[in-house]
Design an enzyme around this catalytic site. Structure first.
Site, PDB file in Angstrom:
ATOM      1  N   LYS A 173       0.646  -1.140   0.119  1.00 46.93           N
ATOM      2  CA  LYS A 173       0.030  -0.002  -0.011  1.00 46.93           C
ATOM      3  C   LYS A 173       0.711   1.302   0.024  1.00 46.93           C
ATOM      4  O   LYS A 173       0.449   2.222  -0.578  1.00 46.93           O
ATOM      5  CB  LYS A 173      -0.944  -0.003   1.154  1.00 46.93           C
ATOM      6  N   ASP A 210     -10.241   2.593   2.253  1.00 46.67           N
ATOM      7  CA  ASP A 210     -10.303   2.134   3.486  1.00 46.67           C
ATOM      8  C   ASP A 210     -11.155   3.310   4.221  1.00 46.67           C
ATOM      9  O   ASP A 210     -11.756   2.925   5.185  1.00 46.67           O
ATOM     10  CB  ASP A 210      -9.193   1.630   3.995  1.00 46.67           C
TER      11      ASP A 210
END
Ligand code: ATR
Length: 275
Positions: A69, A102
């Site tokens: 990420k 997210d």
């Protein structure tokens, strides 16, 4: 009809439940030319891996999971949210735009459970990547935030680097902090260590508090049991997983995501794992 490919990169990615969710969504909307694949890519070849997916694989976009990420960030165009959180989980290859779903996945799931955030006292357990996304989202909603972490310095540096208003507390202080909502952003309690809890049994558990556990394997964690046995409410993290996926789905396809279909597919995949 050219095939429309999307998928998830990570190392490893074999445990990902995203293919089940997204492929069910494609089927439900009749998007038969779309498919979602597992794409294992080791961190040391990330740059080349991204180029191959985009140029040779003809991929529309990808999700990004651990440990990539942060690693993808130099090769894409992260939006303000992804830059602040320091992590990208969704890329659209057309323009290399990249974001972090997210955050809206987490906040959206809290709202779907009718949890109010503005002015509310929210205690976070943990100070890693997941906590960073949570603090960013909660601060934007106007919550009053405290963080408790095994390593308090990490909580302090998370707060300083995000530039948000939040306090670092000890577990003893957390116990008395009068939180309306406690969010577990650590991996403690995750399968196969499902007997563990980030809230030590020796510290009194607050009464009547709502717990949101980002862990979704198992679906009922030890921490959630502690909340319920103290008169509180407990919500597991599967809804956040669904909603971060739904947000990515919409960016790639331009269609509203069938959230309920994705949630049902996730439940089915989780049940199959247990069987
Ligand atoms: P993620 O990206 O999933 O948030 P991470 O960045 O590695 O993962 O962060 C993990 C978090 O869980 C950290 O807050 C970590 O505490 P430390 O900052 O003290 O390392 C917390 N954590 C992990 N294992 C833990 C354990 N056994 N007990 C307490 N906290 C733990």
């Amino acid at each position: 009809m050219t095939e429309k490919r999307v998928g998830v990169i990570g190392w490893p990615v074999s445990h990902s439940l995203s293919p089940a969710m997204h492929n069910a969504a494609f089927r439900a909307l009749g998007l038969s030319d779309w498919s979602y694949e597992l794409l294992p890519i080791p961190p040391d070849i990330i740059r080349q891996g991204l180029r191959e997916l985009r140029e040779e694989g003809g991929f529309i976009g990808i999700n990004v999971t651990v440990p990539l990420k942060q690693a993808v960030m130099p090769y894409v165009r992260p939006d303000e949210r992804a830059k602040a959180v320091g992590a990208v989980n969704t890329i659209v290859f057309r323009d290399l735009s990249a974001t972090n779903t997210d955050v809206p996945g987490f906040i959206g799931d809290l709202k779907a459970h009718d949890i109010r955030l503005a002015g509310q006292r929210v205690l976070l357990l943990g100070a890693g990547g997941a906590a960073r996304a949570a603090v960013y989202g909660l601060a934007a909603e106007g919550a009053q935030i405290a963080i408790v972490n095994r390593t308090p310095e990490k909580a302090q540096s998370l707060i300083s680097s995000l530039g948000v208003n939040a306090e670092v507390v000890t577990f003893e202080q957390a116990s008395e902090w009068d939180a309306a909502l406690i969010v577990n952003c650590t991996s403690v309690g995750m399968h196969p260590n499902s007997d563990a809890s980030p809230w030590d049994e020796s510290i009194p558990f607050p009464k009547g508090v709502t717990v949101y556990d980002m862990v979704y394997r198992p679906q009922v964690t030890r921490l959630m049991q502690q909340a319920e046995s103290n008169g509180g409410r407990a919500i597991g993290g599967s809804g956040m997983l669904v909603r971060q996926g739904a947000a990515a789905f919409e960016l790639w396809t331009g269609h509203p995501a069938p959230v309920e279909v994705m949630a049902a597919a996730l439940q089915e995949a989780l049940h199959k794992e247990k069987a």
